[in-house]
Design a protein around this motif. Structure first.
Motif, PDB file in Angstrom:
ATOM      1  N   GLY A 195      35.983  47.134  31.321  1.00  0.00           N
ATOM      2  CA  GLY A 195      35.704  45.773  31.738  1.00  0.00           C
ATOM      3  C   GLY A 195      36.682  45.313  32.800  1.00  0.00           C
ATOM      4  N   TYR A 196      36.500  44.092  33.231  1.00  0.00           N
ATOM      5  CA  TYR A 196      37.395  43.519  34.240  1.00  0.00           C
ATOM      6  C   TYR A 196      37.508  42.025  33.987  1.00  0.00           C
ATOM      7  CZ  TYR A 196      33.320  41.589  36.714  1.00  0.00           C
ATOM      8  OH  TYR A 196      32.184  40.870  37.044  1.00  0.00           O
ATOM      9  N   LEU A 197      38.473  41.386  34.605  1.00  0.00           N
ATOM     10  CA  LEU A 197      38.671  39.946  34.499  1.00  0.00           C
ATOM     11  C   LEU A 197      38.136  39.294  35.767  1.00  0.00           C
ATOM     12  CD1 LEU A 197      42.294  39.878  33.025  1.00  0.00           C
ATOM     13  CD2 LEU A 197      40.117  39.839  31.793  1.00  0.00           C
ATOM     14  N   TRP A 198      37.082  38.523  35.618  1.00  0.00           N
ATOM     15  CA  TRP A 198      36.434  37.893  36.770  1.00  0.00           C
ATOM     16  C   TRP A 198      37.375  36.852  37.360  1.00  0.00           C
ATOM     17  CZ3 TRP A 198      34.507  33.242  38.634  1.00  0.00           C
ATOM     18  CH2 TRP A 198      33.467  33.309  39.568  1.00  0.00           C
ATOM     19  N   GLN A 199      37.904  37.157  38.539  1.00  0.00           N
ATOM     20  CA  GLN A 199      38.828  36.266  39.250  1.00  0.00           C
ATOM     21  C   GLN A 199      39.998  35.857  38.363  1.00  0.00           C
ATOM     22  OE1 GLN A 199      36.856  33.451  41.902  1.00  0.00           O
ATOM     23  NE2 GLN A 199      38.513  32.005  41.613  1.00  0.00           N
ATOM     24  N   GLY A 200      40.450  36.773  37.502  1.00  0.00           N
ATOM     25  CA  GLY A 200      41.626  36.515  36.686  1.00  0.00           C
ATOM     26  C   GLY A 200      41.397  35.701  35.438  1.00  0.00           C
ATOM     27  N   MET A 201      40.149  35.304  35.165  1.00  0.00           N
ATOM     28  CA  MET A 201      39.881  34.544  33.946  1.00  0.00           C
ATOM     29  C   MET A 201      40.123  35.430  32.727  1.00  0.00           C
ATOM     30  SD  MET A 201      36.466  32.487  35.159  1.00  0.00           S
ATOM     31  CE  MET A 201      36.252  31.663  33.582  1.00  0.00           C
ATOM     32  N   PRO A 202      40.582  34.852  31.595  1.00  0.00           N
ATOM     33  CA  PRO A 202      41.030  35.679  30.473  1.00  0.00           C
ATOM     34  C   PRO A 202      39.921  36.289  29.630  1.00  0.00           C
ATOM     35  CG  PRO A 202      41.278  33.364  29.924  1.00  0.00           C
ATOM     36  CD  PRO A 202      40.877  33.418  31.373  1.00  0.00           C
TER      37      PRO A 202
END
Length: 477
Positions: free
Chosen positions: A191-198
């Protein structure tokens, strides 16, 4: 201790500046700075100021929050910021364009992009064989180098499994390719963090789709979800729960919830993403409590029953999502007239309404309760945004009682009541709000749109026609 949420895409330098400002404020006797220090730790040095800042965001120490920001930086991606329509002069440019067009990026995803991806592939068939990422998206079963099953790459620096689960091309072999990727080392919790959201956008998130733009589900969502969960994907998937719940418009189905519950949603330690994000990520119990609050608020009886069957406390408030203003499931169900759900919750031990919520319930039924000015003022103070929710669900009969109680029908949160009524096509509610003095020209803080703009964006033509026909100057400007 009360804590606050980190901003989206947090930066260490910003927190360092906060600590320095706090230290200066304490030394200068600033009231707010002193109150923050009193709550979390005395401040005499910069290190102690940093400790207070960390604790105010829910972290036990400054090194813990620094580690958290390192992880955010490691996993943060911004696929929505990558433009399409650039040069297609090289094979690499064409491959990246194909991947950008074929996958969800969660910012005004347009089905036309997927058609453009198909057109590009028809024009340049060799794109499909460009790399492992284009192969899995195009459904090319043969020729995939599974030694690269866990290698990040492509325009988004994703693993192959993410490109596959976020792809919306109608191609064969997706389930079989995913199985082979997982057998060769792909991470089922990728997975990844969309624009740094937790809240991580995982492979499961991609499979189930939906969200604020009502993105389509993957055509193989059930098979792929079970494949991922069988391989070890943690079912406590916070972004899936948001995207298929409060983060998407109706209608809602329960496919994701039934599958995730079958595999242990609400139990366990929360998986690798909860371990990484710690206090910034909800616990398994909070996920189910949030779901109970959401389902109760929206009249989703089957969802309520599914969640309660897991033994969740009907009084639980989860993460206290701002959409629900910290209210209990029973309060939301009873106030909004979901009688059957309210009865189920009461039977499971939910406490009765207090006098303020009795006022809310009466107003939502279209009644103006005979209450003291003091009680009416308490009701408004507890939830000044109730008219927004009433407008959202089309409770026309509630508007006049709410106004009589002292509620502001132009109250602004992320939007105003008139915006919500317009965007959901509740023409009678729009008419009543305008009749009572709601301002059609009031603009929301995020998009600077008025009620007409919200109706146009959501294609509510009857509301559009009515608002366009209003005399100039209508409203309370």
């Amino acid at each position: 201790m009360a804590t606050r949420n980190l901003p989206d895409d947090p930066r260490l330098e910003h927190l360092r500046k906060q600590a320095k400002t706090l230290l200066k404020g304490v030394r200068a006797g600033d009231r707010e700075a002193l109150a923050l220090a009193d709550e979390f730790h005395s401040v005499d040095t910069l290190a102690e100021a940093q400790l207070v800042i960390a604790r105010s965001y829910g972290f036990a120490s400054w090194p813990r929050i620094v580690r958290h920001l390192e992880l955010v930086d490691r996993y943060s991606r911004s696929p929505h910021r990558q433009a399409v329509g650039g040069p297609l002069d090289t094979p690499e440019q064409r491959a990246d364009e194909f991947l950008r067009l074929a996958t969800l990026h969660y910012d005004q995803d347009d089905p036309a992009r997927q058609q453009a991806a198909r057109d590009l592939l028809d024009r340049f068939p060799e794109i499909a064989q460009s790399n492992i990422y284009t192969r899995v998206v195009a459904g090319e079963l043969d020729g995939i180098d599974y030694d690269q099953a866990a290698v990040e790459g492509g325009p988004y620096q994703w693993e192959p499994l993410l490109y596959l689960t976020y792809s919306r091309l109608d191609v064969p072999n997706q389930v079989e390719i995913a199985r082979r990727l997982l057998e060769n080392g792909a991470d089922p919790n990728a997975g990844y963090l969309w624009q740094g959201m937790p809240s991580p956008f995982t492979a499961l998130t991609g499979v189930f789709g939906r969200g604020e733009g009502d993105q389509p589900v993957h055509k193989d969502r059930v098979e792929l979800a079970r494949l991922l969960l069988d391989a070890g994907a943690d079912p406590n998937d916070s972004q899936t729960m948001y995207n298929c719940g409060p983060g998407c418009p109706p209608p809602w189905d329960d496919v994701h919830l039934e599958i995730l519950l079958e595999y242990g949603l609400g139990r366990g330690d929360g998986g690798p993403w909860h371990e990484r994000m710690t206090t910034a990520h909800p616990t398994p119990q909070q996920l189910l409590e949030d779901e109970l609050v959401f389902a109760s608020s929206n009249g989703l009886l089957h969802r309520v029953e599914l969640v309660l069957a897991q033994g969740i406390d009907p009084e639980g408030r989860g993460t206290r999502h701002p959409v629900f203003c910290g209210h209990r499931a029973y309060e939301l169900a009873a106030v909004q007239g979901h009688t059957e759900i309210a009865e189920v919750l009461r039977a499971r031990g939910a406490a009765p309404l207090d006098e303020v919520h009795e006022v809310f319930a009466a107003a939502m039924r279209g009644e103006t309760p005979d209450v003291t000015k003091e009680l009416a003022a308490r009701a408004v103070a507890r939830n000044p945004f109730l008219p927004i929710r009433a407008a959202e669900i089309g409770r026309t009969e509630a508007m006049e009682p709410l106004q009589r109680l002292g509620f502001d029908l132009n109250v602004m949160g992320m939007s105003a009541p008139l915006h919500q009524a317009a965007s959901n096509g509740h023409l009678d509610t729009v008419r009543k709000l305008v009749e009572l003095g709601a301002d059609p020209e009031l603009r929301d803080p995020s998009y600077q749109g008025n009620a007409l703009g919200w109706a146009e964006y959501n294609r509510k033509q009857a509301v559009v026609d009515y608002l366009r026909g209003l005399p100039q100057g209508t409203g309370t400007r």
